[in-house]
Design an enzyme around this catalytic site. Structure first.
Site, PDB file in Angstrom:
ATOM      1  N   ASP A  56      76.381  50.277   8.649  1.00 30.57           N
ATOM      2  CA  ASP A  56      77.486  51.035   8.066  1.00 30.57           C
ATOM      3  C   ASP A  56      78.249  51.847   9.105  1.00 30.57           C
ATOM      4  OD1 ASP A  56      76.703  49.973   5.746  1.00 30.57           O
ATOM      5  OD2 ASP A  56      75.599  51.743   5.023  1.00 30.57           O
TER       6      ASP A  56
ATOM      7  N   ASP B 172      30.736  35.250  50.128  1.00 29.36           N
ATOM      8  CA  ASP B 172      31.473  34.503  51.153  1.00 29.36           C
ATOM      9  C   ASP B 172      30.608  34.214  52.390  1.00 29.36           C
ATOM     10  OD1 ASP B 172      33.475  33.478  52.681  1.00 29.36           O
ATOM     11  OD2 ASP B 172      34.744  35.272  52.636  1.00 29.36           O
TER      12      ASP B 172
ATOM     13  N   ASP C 249      37.234  33.794  43.656  1.00 28.76           N
ATOM     14  CA  ASP C 249      38.042  34.791  44.369  1.00 28.76           C
ATOM     15  C   ASP C 249      39.412  34.217  44.721  1.00 28.76           C
ATOM     16  OD1 ASP C 249      38.637  37.153  45.662  1.00 28.76           O
ATOM     17  OD2 ASP C 249      36.833  37.162  46.893  1.00 28.76           O
TER      18      ASP C 249
ATOM     19  N   ASP D 109      37.420  46.248  45.107  1.00 29.15           N
ATOM     20  CA  ASP D 109      36.500  46.251  46.248  1.00 29.15           C
ATOM     21  C   ASP D 109      36.032  47.666  46.559  1.00 29.15           C
ATOM     22  OD1 ASP D 109      36.346  43.576  46.645  1.00 29.15           O
ATOM     23  OD2 ASP D 109      37.842  43.475  48.234  1.00 29.15           O
TER      24      ASP D 109
HETATM   25  C1  GLA Z   1      37.149  39.718  48.388  1.00 26.05           C
HETATM   26  C2  GLA Z   1      36.248  40.173  47.269  1.00 26.05           C
HETATM   27  C3  GLA Z   1      34.964  40.714  47.838  1.00 26.05           C
HETATM   28  C4  GLA Z   1      34.288  39.663  48.678  1.00 26.05           C
HETATM   29  C5  GLA Z   1      35.227  39.181  49.757  1.00 26.05           C
HETATM   30  C6  GLA Z   1      34.650  38.004  50.509  1.00 26.05           C
HETATM   31  O1  GLA Z   1      37.631  40.785  49.099  1.00 26.05           O
HETATM   32  O2  GLA Z   1      36.871  41.108  46.473  1.00 26.05           O
HETATM   33  O3  GLA Z   1      34.119  41.159  46.819  1.00 26.05           O
HETATM   34  O4  GLA Z   1      33.894  38.593  47.859  1.00 26.05           O
HETATM   35  O5  GLA Z   1      36.483  38.778  49.219  1.00 26.05           O
HETATM   36  O6  GLA Z   1      35.485  37.529  51.488  1.00 26.05           O
END
Ligand code: GLA
Length: 734
Positions: A57, A371, A482, A552
């Protein structure tokens, strides 16, 4: 019925769609010319007669009555899905490049469908529910000149204050058209003194809550990194400036997507705001040939008139019941010990078995090898892509190691970074064109690695097979997936130039395809996603794995802030949290082992340290910590989360709790970050209890009513020193 359609007689608004959840109503209005208007989203209302809210309106320029200033109408009318280039100058949701090179697109109502349940979105994660749980509304719209059909899809959850949205565009023309931008949701409304809350950060500092005033300067968050990112999470919430945890209006959007996104909110010239969310349009261009369809990812919308706490608990319930699919979603996760902070790359099978042997005696249930177990990887410079066990490092091979760990009564898990390739790898030497790159330009390295072009099927097949082969070779019950770098130098040798703008989205579809294959072949696998800590903490990833490594940064104090921001949206059961060694490897802080345990208890709980080396008094505490986990995890995983106090705001102490759904039990965690000299005890007013019930606090003889504990409070004694913590376990008194 949660979705209802009303025809309106003698009105500019012809049809109203009313979507109802237990406490909320959402109303859409189709007007004379076929525009799809947004009428209302807020507290539940019974009466659908609310079309006056559209302010028709007051408008001299309603096109069917007075077409001389149609753009003034389009530039102020609250739209469900605003489109580009036709006179709405606010931020829009859809733009194209037509065969004629034009950008404009319109959206006119055609028909609707109400569906029991909810359709899947192909190739993408999305929330789900049975025909009883969810009802969906599809509003079919068209753009006549371009022959596009545009479906706006809404799903309404029966028991939760959730409405999800997504969009589907099909090209019905003989000519190809490019989508240059397609968002998934828009919300137009008046600015009710709103502030925006977003989750910002960096590596080791993820998801800190930030408040910004909502005014004509746009509050805008995004990722252009190919993942949801450390820097900004795909979550946008607005709330009244005076809203609290228990009161005030809150509107939130969360994107079920793990790649580039954009979300924003800004006020227009008339004091109305527009809130949007979708795939980031930067570097995006998607070709639709005749008959092709593009499906945009899902946005989850939550409205709460009971403050942020109700919003949080709604997201938690939705994700626990209607997004996470893993068989672990309602189960305790095995308490793991991860060797990353314990050894970094410097380990062999003996070292790992010695950690497992010691850990198994303390109540730890799974060893995760991080890793460094493959190719020639002694540091982060080589071997990504060569997923072959390094048998010089792991003598006897993977099966031997997993068997030895199993013999100790523990499960065995492993780390992968499947999407990556190191320049120093057999894979890269053999297939340099498998990395994402632009011909003639040296791609930018990050952590000395490139990203694999998983938009290509042959690359995905290689990646999948190399991961699956390892998993088939031994009893591996957990994978940490990861992703340690962001995308850059966007180019694929397999995409024609007019499709290069599809790469970012195709990459995300590739990640989803890989993870879907993984959990299909290994349905009992516990999958934990990770990206340099928490750079891919989003609802998309929760569709595949029930937990995500939060950060991390494992320092207990930093984690208070990170976990507070994360838990604003994501359930505690999804937050990867570990007890690590001190001085903390990221910030150098020394906190009591007990506090580290209490803080990790709010997540999945595990260890990230060399249990053969830590001080005896810390190690001696592990059996009681693992017992603590078993005692409380059902509650933490399934209960309702309440925020009582925030260290991030008060600089002194933190307090949060989890209350069982039946309100018979609660666990509050209190962390005294800073000791206060010469003060009385701290008065804490708990939340979420039943005011009428009598409760006991573990370790005390007396009983309290819920009313007293919540309104008058409970006194937590000062503890000597900084970084001290305690758990307050509350149970219904007999
Ligand atoms: C990343 C992950 C870590 C670890 C490293 C290994 O930063 O967050 O927890 O796994 O990679 O390279």
């Amino acid at each position: 019925m949660p979705v209802n359609h009303y025809e309106v007689k003698n009105s500019y608004v012809k049809d109203i769609f009313k979507l109802d959840t237990p406490n909320t109503t959402y109303c859409i209005g189709i007007v004379d010319e076929g525009y799809v208007g947004h009428i209302y989203y807020g507290k539940k209302i019974e009466d659908p007669g609310i079309e006056h809210i559209l302010r028709i309106d007051e408008m001299p320029w309603v096109p069917s009555k007075n077409n001389r200033d149609k753009s003034s109408f389009l530039d102020s009318f609250p739209m469900e899905f605003p489109t580009h280039g036709i006179g709405d100058y606010r931020e829009d949701c859809l733009s194209v490049e037509s065969s004629g090179g034009n950008f404009a697109v319109g959206l006119i109502y055609d028909s609707y469908e109400i569906i029991n349940g909810k359709n899947k979105i192909s190739g993408l994660p999305s929330t789900f529910g049975s025909d009883k749980d969810v009802t969906s509304l599809v509003i079919h719209c068209i753009d006549e000149p371009l022959k596009l059909s545009i479906d706006l899809i809404y799903s309404v959850f029966e028991d939760l204050d959730v409405i999800t949205r997504s969009v589907k565009v099909t090209n019905n023309s003989k000519d190809s058209v490019f989508l240059k931008k397609i968002y998934s949701a828009c919300l137009d409304m008046d600015n009710d003194d709103f502030v925006a809350v977003t989750l910002h950060g960096s590596w080791a500092r993820e998801r800190h809550m930030v408040e910004s005033e909502v005014n004509r300067a746009r509050v805008s968050i995004d990722s252009t990194r190919g993942e949801s990112s450390h820097q900004m999470n795909p979550f946008l919430m607005i709330k009244n400036a005076d809203a609290t945890d228990e009161s005030g209006e809150v509107y939130a959007m969360n994107f079920v997507y793990s790649g580039n996104f954009h979300a924003s909110v800004a006020e227009d010239q008339f004091g109305q705001i527009r809130m949007l969310m979708g795939i980031n349009s930067e570097d995006f261009k998607w070709k639709l040939r005749e008959g092709d369809t593009f499906e945009a990812p899902e946005v989850v919308m939550v409205y709460s008139s009971f403050g942020t706490g109700h919003m949080t608990r709604t997201f938690h319930d939705l994700y626990r019941k209607h997004l996470i699919r893993s068989p672990y979603k309602d189960k305790k996760r095995p308490i793991l010990i991860n060797n990353w902070e314990a050894t970094y790359f410097d380990f062999n099978e003996e070292k790992l078995i010695s950690i497992a042997r010691e850990a198994s005696k303390l109540g730890i249930e799974m060893l995760v090898m991080d890793d460094g177990w493959f190719g020639h990887r002694e540091d982060d410079n080589t071997s990504l892509g060569d997923w072959i066990v390094n048998e010089e490092k792991l003598k006897g091979g993977l099966k031997y190691l997993a068997d030895e760990v199993n013999k100790l009564g523990m499960k065995f898990g492993i780390w992968f970074e499947p999407e990556m390739v190191s320049p120093l790898s057999d894979l890269y030497r053999e297939h340099p064109d498998w990395a994402i790159a632009i011909p003639g330009r040296v791609p930018t390295l990050s952590r000395n690695q490139y990203v694999l072009d998983i938009t290509r099927e042959e690359v995905r097949d290689y990646v999948y097979e190399s991961v699956a082969k390892v998993l088939r070779s031994a009893n591996i019950e957990y994978v940490k997936w990861d992703m340690n770098r962001q995308l850059s130098d966007i180019g694929s040798v397999s995409l024609p130039k007019e499709r290069m703008g599809e790469l970012f989205h195709r990459y995300v579809l590739g990640v989803y395809d890989l993870q879907e294959r993984l959990i299909s072949e290994f349905p009992n696998l516990l999958l934990e996603n990770c990206s340099g800590g928490g750079a891919r903490f989003d609802p998309g990833m929760l569709f595949y794995g029930p937990q995500i490594w939060c950060s991390d940064d494992t320092d207990a104090v930093e984690r208070l802030i990170i976990q507070e921001g994360t838990a604003l949206v994501y359930p505690l059961s999804s937050m990867g949290a570990h007890v690590s060694d001190c001085p903390n490897h990221t910030v150098g802080r020394v906190t009591p082992f007990e506090t580290r345990g209490h803080v990790a208890l709010a997540g999945t709980f595990g260890y990230e340290l060399d249990v053969t080396k830590i001080p005896k008094e810390d190690k001696d505490m592990i059996p009681s910590q693992t017992k603590m986990y078993h005692k409380y995890n059902d509650l933490v995983r399934e209960g309702d989360y309440y925020r009582v106090a925030s260290y991030s705001k008060n600089g002194q102490y933190d307090c949060y709790g989890v209350v069982s759904k039946d309100k018979k039990e609660a666990l509050y965690t209190y962390v005294q970050v800073m000791m206060r000299p010469n003060y009385h005890s701290r008065k804490i007013k708990f939340k979420g209890l039943d005011p009428k019930r009598n409760y006991k606090i573990e370790g005390e003889d007396r009983t309290y009513t819920g009313e007293i504990l919540m309104n008058a409070g409970y006194l937590v004694k000062n503890m000597w020193g900084d970084f001290k913590s305690c758990l307050i376990h509350i149970m219904e008194a007999d």
